[in-house]
Design a protein around this motif. Structure first.
Motif, short mmCIF file in Angstrom:
data_model
loop_
_atom_site.label_atom_id
_atom_site.label_comp_id
_atom_site.label_asym_id
_atom_site.label_seq_id
_atom_site.Cartn_x
_atom_site.Cartn_y
_atom_site.Cartn_z
N VAL A 198 0.82 -1.21 0.00
CA VAL A 198 0.00 0.00 0.00
C VAL A 198 0.86 1.26 0.00
N ASN B 183 1.92 3.16 -3.18
CA ASN B 183 0.94 4.08 -3.76
C ASN B 183 0.79 3.91 -5.28
N GLY C 78 -1.85 2.53 -6.92
CA GLY C 78 -3.18 2.87 -7.41
C GLY C 78 -3.87 1.75 -8.16
N LEU D 124 -5.35 -2.49 -8.42
CA LEU D 124 -6.30 -3.26 -7.61
C LEU D 124 -5.65 -3.79 -6.33
N TRP E 17 -3.26 -2.46 -4.67
CA TRP E 17 -3.14 -1.31 -3.77
C TRP E 17 -4.47 -1.02 -3.10
N SER E 18 -5.55 -1.02 -3.87
CA SER E 18 -6.88 -0.71 -3.34
C SER E 18 -7.30 -1.71 -2.26
N VAL F 176 -5.35 -1.18 0.94
CA VAL F 176 -5.87 -0.07 1.77
C VAL F 176 -6.95 -0.60 2.70
N PHE G 277 -8.72 6.54 0.83
CA PHE G 277 -8.86 6.57 -0.63
C PHE G 277 -8.93 8.01 -1.14
N TYR H 174 -5.98 8.63 -3.62
CA TYR H 174 -6.29 8.09 -4.96
C TYR H 174 -5.80 8.99 -6.09
N THR I 6 -1.71 8.68 -6.78
CA THR I 6 -1.04 7.40 -6.96
C THR I 6 -0.25 7.40 -8.26
#
Length: 360
Positions: A28, A31, A33, A35, A37-38, A41, A233, A237, A240
């Motif tokens: 994470v 950064n 950005g 999937l 990474w998401s 988070v 996020f 977001y 990223t």
């Protein structure tokens, strides 16, 4: 004999597992950005209670130590439980870094006594051990803190000061014209882990978690978790690597000193205390398997990074591996290591006791 609080044991195991998930999702901080990474988070937010709950359990169990033993015995017992594992496992990491860094995914080091001592004192051998340094400092402070153990008013006063210093000041500074607007109002020795240390004892001793309180805590848990995820996020977001306007990952809303994390961790601790009667009735939590698991939680904390680094050398990153397979594999490997070490430790203690008996 006082009844053992099973919810503390459950929280100990859950927090250990949570620490593993946190350290398995550090992608994470790149950064990117994408999937992975998401999802990372979300994982970081869900398991952010790990360290606060550890501190809360310690406070709940130790601030009232004067009812059990004197200060000298307390400090000797508690510091021994921190210093010996810290020295032993730091030495293990250091030796492996000198002898086989590539095999274990560790930074290369040259053997040096002064180098080992310097890195040990500055927490540069295994940086996740910062928790042990913090808990040792809290142990040293506990004889002073314990004076408030039976004085609810004084304890609440300390909690308010610590809450403001730990969670309110950083939040105000975040949105103030200058990020240090209220920094001078934060009380140094009441900021950070000590807040959770005090809070754990307060909840354990003075808070009755009835049905109404459980409902409030459940709502608080859900709301704070959603807010942590959403604000993280929102903050990151658009900065990223995928956005084309890269900036360093901002973990403010996931930090243990963020108000949302405080509410989230407190809610989990309180809810678990509220289900203590049900846990007492469940035979599994009185059985051998669960007792073995709770006996090795410290070893899991101490060794899990070695397994994470080891697996990273041989297995490429992917969503399935990073967030699906790796965390439970690291946890189970660490538990197995802890069980083996416990057996060896017990055998050595028996041999030592036998030899001492013969000599005497």
């Amino acid at each position: 004999m006082p009844q053992r609080n099973i919810y503390m044991d459950v929280l100990s195991v859950l927090s250990c597992l949570a620490v593993v998930y946190l350290h398995c999702s550090t992608v994470v901080f790149l950064n990117e950005g994408d999937l992975l990474w998401s999802l990372s988070v979300v994982v970081q937010a869900v398991f952010s209670f790990a360290v606060p709950v550890f501190f809360m359990m310690s406070g709940a169990n130790l601030i009232g130590y004067r009812e059990k033993y004197d200060t000298k015995s307390f400090l000797k017992k508690r510091l021994k439980r921190v210093i010996i594992p810290l020295l032993g496992f730091s030495l293990l990491y250091y030796v492996l870094s000198c002898c086989a860094p590539d095999v274990f995914g560790l930074p290369m080091r040259e053997p040096s006594i002064s180098g080992f001592v310097t890195e040990l004192l500055t927490n540069r051998i295994c940086d996740v051990y910062w928790f042990l340094y913090s808990i040792a400092a809290l142990y040293l402070m506990t004889p002073l803190i314990s004076r408030a153990a039976n004085d609810r008013g004084l304890l609440e006063y300390l909690l308010v000061l610590s809450f403001v210093s730990t969670a309110v000041v950083p939040l105000v500074n975040r949105f103030a014209p200058t990020d240090s607007l209220l920094s001078l109002l934060a009380i140094p020795y009441l900021t950070g882990p000590i807040f959770f240390y005090l809070l754990g004892y307060y909840i354990q001793r003075y808070v009755e978690v009835n049905c109404k309180v459980r409902s409030v805590l459940a709502c608080s848990l859900f709301a704070s978790l959603v807010a942590m995820i959403g604000m993280t996020f929102k903050t990151n977001y658009w900065h990223t690597a995928a956005s084309g306007q890269f900036a360093e990952f901002d973990n403010f809303y996931l930090s243990i000193q963020n108000l949302l994390c405080v509410v989230y961790s407190c809610s989990i601790f309180g809810l678990m205390k509220g289900v203590e009667p049900k846990l007492q009735k469940n035979k599994f939590f009185h059985g051998g398997i669960f007792r073995l698991l709770t006996s090795v939680t410290l070893y899991v904390y101490l060794i899990h990074m070695l397994f994470i680094n080891l697996f990273d050398v041989y297995v490429p990153h992917s969503i399935t591996w990073d967030l699906g397979v790796r965390p439970p594999l690291v946890f189970l490997s660490s538990v197995a290591f802890g069980l083996v070490l416990s057996v060896i430790k017990t055998a050595i203690e028996k041999i030592y006791a036998g030899v001492s008996g013969i000599v005497n």
